[in-house]
Scaffold this motif. Structure first.
Motif, PDB file in Angstrom:
ATOM      1  N   GLU A 158      -3.688  -2.781 -31.549  1.00  0.00           N
ATOM      2  CA  GLU A 158      -4.980  -2.861 -30.880  1.00  0.00           C
ATOM      3  C   GLU A 158      -5.115  -4.155 -30.085  1.00  0.00           C
ATOM      4  OE1 GLU A 158      -8.481  -1.975 -29.280  1.00  0.00           O
ATOM      5  OE2 GLU A 158      -7.167  -0.597 -30.378  1.00  0.00           O
ATOM      6  N   GLU A 159      -4.489  -5.224 -30.574  1.00  0.00           N
ATOM      7  CA  GLU A 159      -4.571  -6.502 -29.866  1.00  0.00           C
ATOM      8  C   GLU A 159      -3.972  -6.394 -28.470  1.00  0.00           C
ATOM      9  OE1 GLU A 159      -2.866 -11.092 -30.114  1.00  0.00           O
ATOM     10  OE2 GLU A 159      -2.562  -9.725 -31.808  1.00  0.00           O
ATOM     11  N   GLN A 160      -2.754  -5.820 -28.377  1.00  0.00           N
ATOM     12  CA  GLN A 160      -2.115  -5.654 -27.066  1.00  0.00           C
ATOM     13  C   GLN A 160      -2.862  -4.628 -26.216  1.00  0.00           C
ATOM     14  OE1 GLN A 160       0.251  -7.324 -25.665  1.00  0.00           O
ATOM     15  NE2 GLN A 160       0.928  -8.577 -27.387  1.00  0.00           N
ATOM     16  N   THR A 161      -3.418  -3.618 -26.851  1.00  0.00           N
ATOM     17  CA  THR A 161      -4.205  -2.622 -26.119  1.00  0.00           C
ATOM     18  C   THR A 161      -5.421  -3.277 -25.478  1.00  0.00           C
ATOM     19  OG1 THR A 161      -3.497  -0.818 -27.578  1.00  0.00           O
ATOM     20  CG2 THR A 161      -5.527  -0.476 -26.337  1.00  0.00           C
ATOM     21  N   GLU A 162      -6.098  -4.116 -26.250  1.00  0.00           N
ATOM     22  CA  GLU A 162      -7.298  -4.776 -25.740  1.00  0.00           C
ATOM     23  C   GLU A 162      -6.956  -5.754 -24.616  1.00  0.00           C
ATOM     24  OE1 GLU A 162     -11.140  -5.582 -25.042  1.00  0.00           O
ATOM     25  OE2 GLU A 162     -10.353  -3.988 -26.325  1.00  0.00           O
ATOM     26  N   ARG A 163      -5.793  -6.371 -24.683  1.00  0.00           N
ATOM     27  CA  ARG A 163      -5.394  -7.317 -23.641  1.00  0.00           C
ATOM     28  C   ARG A 163      -5.208  -6.635 -22.292  1.00  0.00           C
ATOM     29  NH1 ARG A 163      -0.526 -11.092 -25.499  1.00  0.00           N
ATOM     30  NH2 ARG A 163      -0.788 -11.739 -23.326  1.00  0.00           N
ATOM     31  N   LYS A 164      -4.949  -5.340 -22.300  1.00  0.00           N
ATOM     32  CA  LYS A 164      -4.783  -4.595 -21.051  1.00  0.00           C
ATOM     33  C   LYS A 164      -6.102  -4.047 -20.515  1.00  0.00           C
ATOM     34  CE  LYS A 164      -1.048  -3.874 -19.468  1.00  0.00           C
ATOM     35  NZ  LYS A 164      -0.342  -4.671 -18.441  1.00  0.00           N
ATOM     36  N   ARG A 165      -7.160  -4.210 -21.301  1.00  0.00           N
ATOM     37  CA  ARG A 165      -8.487  -3.782 -20.845  1.00  0.00           C
ATOM     38  C   ARG A 165      -9.196  -4.966 -20.202  1.00  0.00           C
ATOM     39  NH1 ARG A 165      -9.324  -1.192 -26.554  1.00  0.00           N
ATOM     40  NH2 ARG A 165      -8.570   0.938 -26.259  1.00  0.00           N
ATOM     41  N   LEU A 166      -9.753  -4.730 -19.040  1.00  0.00           N
ATOM     42  CA  LEU A 166     -10.467  -5.776 -18.320  1.00  0.00           C
ATOM     43  C   LEU A 166     -11.911  -5.323 -18.117  1.00  0.00           C
ATOM     44  CD1 LEU A 166      -9.700  -8.540 -17.151  1.00  0.00           C
ATOM     45  CD2 LEU A 166      -9.308  -7.430 -14.959  1.00  0.00           C
ATOM     46  N   ARG A 167     -12.848  -6.122 -18.585  1.00  0.00           N
ATOM     47  CA  ARG A 167     -14.259  -5.733 -18.554  1.00  0.00           C
ATOM     48  C   ARG A 167     -15.025  -6.530 -17.495  1.00  0.00           C
ATOM     49  NH1 ARG A 167     -14.663  -2.837 -23.336  1.00  0.00           N
ATOM     50  NH2 ARG A 167     -12.931  -3.258 -24.776  1.00  0.00           N
ATOM     51  N   ASN A 168     -16.158  -5.957 -17.082  1.00  0.00           N
ATOM     52  CA  ASN A 168     -17.030  -6.605 -16.093  1.00  0.00           C
ATOM     53  C   ASN A 168     -16.227  -7.009 -14.849  1.00  0.00           C
ATOM     54  OD1 ASN A 168     -19.171  -6.482 -18.007  1.00  0.00           O
ATOM     55  ND2 ASN A 168     -18.351  -8.323 -18.987  1.00  0.00           N
ATOM     56  N   VAL A 169     -15.604  -6.022 -14.247  1.00  0.00           N
ATOM     57  CA  VAL A 169     -14.745  -6.287 -13.093  1.00  0.00           C
ATOM     58  C   VAL A 169     -15.556  -6.324 -11.803  1.00  0.00           C
ATOM     59  CG1 VAL A 169     -12.775  -5.451 -11.740  1.00  0.00           C
ATOM     60  CG2 VAL A 169     -12.726  -5.313 -14.235  1.00  0.00           C
ATOM     61  N   LEU A 170     -16.116  -5.184 -11.394  1.00  0.00           N
ATOM     62  CA  LEU A 170     -16.910  -5.129 -10.165  1.00  0.00           C
ATOM     63  C   LEU A 170     -18.402  -5.033 -10.441  1.00  0.00           C
ATOM     64  CD1 LEU A 170     -14.658  -2.817  -7.950  1.00  0.00           C
ATOM     65  CD2 LEU A 170     -14.637  -5.318  -8.171  1.00  0.00           C
ATOM     66  N   LYS A 171     -18.736  -4.622 -11.674  1.00  0.00           N
ATOM     67  CA  LYS A 171     -20.133  -4.649 -12.103  1.00  0.00           C
ATOM     68  C   LYS A 171     -20.176  -4.761 -13.619  1.00  0.00           C
ATOM     69  CE  LYS A 171     -20.754   0.400 -12.203  1.00  0.00           C
ATOM     70  NZ  LYS A 171     -21.550   1.527 -11.664  1.00  0.00           N
ATOM     71  N   LYS A 172     -21.293  -5.207 -14.116  1.00  0.00           N
ATOM     72  CA  LYS A 172     -21.432  -5.427 -15.547  1.00  0.00           C
ATOM     73  C   LYS A 172     -21.231  -4.121 -16.323  1.00  0.00           C
ATOM     74  CE  LYS A 172     -22.541  -9.852 -15.511  1.00  0.00           C
ATOM     75  NZ  LYS A 172     -21.692 -10.875 -16.149  1.00  0.00           N
ATOM     76  N   GLY A 173     -20.412  -4.218 -17.360  1.00  0.00           N
ATOM     77  CA  GLY A 173     -20.217  -3.067 -18.233  1.00  0.00           C
ATOM     78  C   GLY A 173     -19.080  -2.141 -17.859  1.00  0.00           C
ATOM     79  N   ASP A 174     -18.445  -2.341 -16.682  1.00  0.00           N
ATOM     80  CA  ASP A 174     -17.348  -1.444 -16.321  1.00  0.00           C
ATOM     81  C   ASP A 174     -16.078  -1.838 -17.080  1.00  0.00           C
ATOM     82  OD1 ASP A 174     -16.338  -3.643 -14.975  1.00  0.00           O
ATOM     83  OD2 ASP A 174     -16.775  -2.893 -12.980  1.00  0.00           O
ATOM     84  N   LEU A 175     -15.100  -0.942 -17.054  1.00  0.00           N
ATOM     85  CA  LEU A 175     -13.868  -1.137 -17.821  1.00  0.00           C
ATOM     86  C   LEU A 175     -12.673  -0.718 -16.971  1.00  0.00           C
ATOM     87  CD1 LEU A 175     -12.602  -1.860 -20.595  1.00  0.00           C
ATOM     88  CD2 LEU A 175     -12.875   0.552 -21.226  1.00  0.00           C
ATOM     89  N   TYR A 176     -11.718  -1.634 -16.816  1.00  0.00           N
ATOM     90  CA  TYR A 176     -10.548  -1.397 -15.982  1.00  0.00           C
ATOM     91  C   TYR A 176      -9.257  -1.662 -16.762  1.00  0.00           C
ATOM     92  CZ  TYR A 176     -13.051  -0.915 -11.520  1.00  0.00           C
ATOM     93  OH  TYR A 176     -13.843  -0.462 -10.495  1.00  0.00           O
ATOM     94  N   PHE A 177      -8.173  -1.052 -16.299  1.00  0.00           N
ATOM     95  CA  PHE A 177      -6.850  -1.312 -16.838  1.00  0.00           C
ATOM     96  C   PHE A 177      -6.221  -2.447 -16.042  1.00  0.00           C
ATOM     97  CE2 PHE A 177      -2.237  -0.553 -16.361  1.00  0.00           C
ATOM     98  CZ  PHE A 177      -1.841  -0.685 -17.683  1.00  0.00           C
ATOM     99  N   ASN A 178      -5.719  -3.444 -16.749  1.00  0.00           N
ATOM    100  CA  ASN A 178      -5.063  -4.583 -16.119  1.00  0.00           C
ATOM    101  C   ASN A 178      -3.579  -4.272 -15.982  1.00  0.00           C
ATOM    102  OD1 ASN A 178      -3.865  -6.983 -15.425  1.00  0.00           O
ATOM    103  ND2 ASN A 178      -4.814  -8.202 -17.027  1.00  0.00           N
ATOM    104  N   SER A 179      -3.142  -4.001 -14.759  1.00  0.00           N
ATOM    105  CA  SER A 179      -1.752  -3.591 -14.531  1.00  0.00           C
ATOM    106  C   SER A 179      -0.767  -4.729 -14.756  1.00  0.00           C
ATOM    107  CB  SER A 179      -1.594  -3.050 -13.106  1.00  0.00           C
ATOM    108  OG  SER A 179      -1.649  -4.115 -12.172  1.00  0.00           O
ATOM    109  N   GLY A 180      -1.246  -5.965 -14.574  1.00  0.00           N
ATOM    110  CA  GLY A 180      -0.333  -7.100 -14.656  1.00  0.00           C
ATOM    111  C   GLY A 180       0.535  -7.248 -13.422  1.00  0.00           C
TER     112      GLY A 180
END
Length: 601
Positions: free
Chosen positions: A423-445
């Motif tokens: 879950e730790e690595q999974t959460e690290r790939k989640r990016l929150r509050n990207v273009l608006k508050k509350g949204d959720l994005y995948f961080n491709s790296g």
């Protein structure tokens, strides 16, 4: 004319996208559930005697493959430590048994963990434990690797099966004989009645260029979408595809195997990639489609030229990671082959395909693609290793031509399943509050850029980019420039820390062209001409071979840790010297002066 062609191809790709969606949605509505296995069964009924798999001098029809997978599945059902639906780890190389076994597991509703057959000891146990498998099925030639971890497996009551007719090791069962004696009767569909589109289908492990590999969860829905990879690129039933990339990884498994199941294509399976045998195999088997990844194309281009380089039937190459200058060289040398460069990652939720053939691009973005799979390029601070945020805490989108971190919105259409037991690595790939508050994005790296014509280009991995003299340096660009120099065969660029200096300074590990000596002056003149001062590698390390992963990704972390200390590195080391306009040997005295601050870089 070029603009019109690109526009037409853009329309074609949109049409293909719509067709794919219609086909996918129609399959999603079918009851009982229509899975990849069902597409294979359709093919085996429609073309029972067609060659599905060719391995060396042996060939296997769709019908034979179906029956052989039944035998494996029935033999597995007889194991006391297994029940249908249990996760099974497959520890096998590229061989027919890999495909037969995977099909058997799908018939039993069992997720398959595709273990990298090169891993050993601690890494092997780690990968096995990630997926909580109850059974390990291993190839006969991997028996010694299994024996090394056998005590730990037996402590966990794991059933260990070896694809061999005999085994003299207690705790390891010979499985081949059991398979031979098993019935080839079809498996009842009820055995996989528990499977849903969200159920794990396979676990594919990331390359693990640093640390231990992570098990990316590929669910049944994702597998179903992978069916169209080859067909959407024009591959037909009459085509023959050469699969020499590892089946345990995304490219070999999803593109080579799953894509071929949709089209009914014949697979020429190779145990591993071989530069010297590649084109001979293509000619021998009348191959029309090839796969590539990472450095494969460069290996082919660096091989000695032959008079028959263009004597083949290959019309399509599909893959990712080809560099622009290698792209041009490949086409000039091997003929008019359509190259379909694409971008995707094992666990990612967005992808791009270069339908136009624009050299260097990984795709061309458009309104419809972004509407279905929302993504953005955002400013990234390579020093802090995080996205740049504004006063409101939101990410800042980059301008055209400016490199940015690719992030893709996590939605029902574009989900992110994460990593098994991590879950730790999974959460690290989640990016929150990207273009608006509350949204959720995948961080491709991954750092990308988009030009004025909406072509998108890969720049570098986030961890590979380093900052020096206030400037970001893309290691792939430095490597590309170095390998243009005819005395350098391979180059792996990275940044290393220097006492008393901010950021990281450029260094490169290189291998030399066969029979050619290191020419410090020539390389100096080349990098000065082609690279800005902040991007020039200050140190060069000569190696016999550049270390890569199983899918030819260069390994940097160990090199970064070793830095440029001649006391730790027993290979030739050079430092750039602007006074003599050359790279000169890096001595212990020079190193000491750099460490003490007497030499400023």
């Amino acid at each position: 004319c070029t603009t019109v062609c690109c526009l037409c191809l853009g329309i074609l790709s949109l049409r293909d996208l719509v067709c794919m969606l219609v086909r996918f949605l129609s399959r999603r509505r079918r009851r009982p559930l229509f899975l990849v296995l069902d597409r294979f069964l359709e093919q085996s009924v429609a073309h029972p005697d067609k060659k599905f798999l060719v391995f060396g001098e042996e060939s296997y029809t769709y019908s034979y493959t179906d029956l052989q997978s039944n035998k494996i599945a029935n033999a597995l059902r007889a194991q006391s430590g297994y029940k249908a639906g249990d996760t099974v780890a497959m520890f096998m190389g590229n061989e027919p048994s890999f495909i037969f076994t995977w099909l058997a597991l799908t018939k039993l509703g069992s997720p398959a963990a595709l273990l990298n057959h090169n891993i050993r000891s601690k890494s092997l146990l780690h990968c096995f434990n990630c997926c909580k498998a109850s059974v390990l099925i291993a190839a006969s030639d991997l028996k010694d690797a299994v024996k090394d971890v056998l005590p730990s497996l037996l402590e966990q009551n794991v059933t260990v099966l070896l694809m061999a007719k005999d085994s003299d090791t207690t705790g390891i069962q010979s499985f081949s004989e059991q398979v031979e004696e098993a019935t080839d009767a079809p498996l009842p569909r009820s055995l996989r009645s528990h499977v849903t589109f969200k159920s794990p289908a396979v676990y594919i492990y990331t390359s693990g260029t640093t640390g231990l590999p992570k098990a990316a969860v590929v669910n049944q829905n994702r597998l179903l979408t992978a069916l169209v990879i080859l067909s959407s690129n024009g591959v037909k039933q009459t085509d023959i595809i050469y699969v020499n990339l590892p089946l345990y990884h995304t490219a070999g498994f999803l593109v080579g195997l799953i894509g071929s199941i949709e089209t009914g294509t014949t697979i020429i399976l190779k145990r591993k990639f071989s530069t010297s045998q590649f084109w001979d195999d293509c000619r021998k088997y009348n191959v029309t489609v090839i796969q590539y990844i990472g450095e494969v194309m460069r290996y082919l281009c660096s091989a000695p030229k032959r008079d028959n380089d263009k004597d083949h039937k290959v019309k399509l190459a599909i893959g990712n990671g080809i560099r622009a200058e290698i792209w041009r060289e490949f086409l000039n040398r091997f003929g008019n082959i359509q190259i379909r460069e694409f971008y995707a990652s094992t666990e990612g939720n967005v992808g791009f395909v270069n339908y136009t053939g624009k050299i260097g691009a990984i795709g061309r973005v458009n309104f419809f693609h972004k509407k279905l799979f929302p993504y953005a390029l955002v400013k990234y601070d390579t020093e802090l290793d995080e996205p740049v945020r504004d006063a409101n805490g939101l990410c800042i989108e980059t301008r055209k031509g400016e490199p940015g971190l690719l992030v893709s919105k996590i939605t029902d259409i574009a989900p992110f399943a994460g990593y098994a037991q991590n879950e730790e690595q999974t959460e690290r790939k989640r990016l929150r509050n990207v273009l608006k508050k509350g949204d959720l994005y995948f961080n491709s790296g991954d750092l990308m850029s988009i030009d004025e014509e909406n072509f998108i280009y890969f720049q570098d991995r986030v961890g590979d980019t380093f900052r020096w003299k206030g400037e970001n340096v893309a290691t792939t660009e430095v490597s590309d420039i170095l390998t243009i120099c005819d005395c350098i065969k391979e180059a792996n660029a990275y940044g290393v820390q220097v006492p008393g200096h901010e950021g990281r300074i450029g260094m490169a590990a290189v291998t030399l062209t066969d029979g050619v000596q290191f020419d410090g002056s020539k390389i100096y003149n080349h990098v000065v001409k082609c690279l800005p001062s902040y991007a020039r590698p200050r140190f060069i390390r000569i190696q016999d071979a550049v270390e890569v992963t199983g899918t030819f990704k260069q390994i940097k972390m160990k090199l970064v840790e070793q830095g440029f200390d001649p006391g730790r590195i027993h290979e030739p080391l050079y430092i750039i010297d602007d006074r003599v306009k050359s790279y000169i040997p890096l001595t212990a005295e020079i190193y000491s002066n750099i460490q003490s601050g007497n030499i400023q870089l």
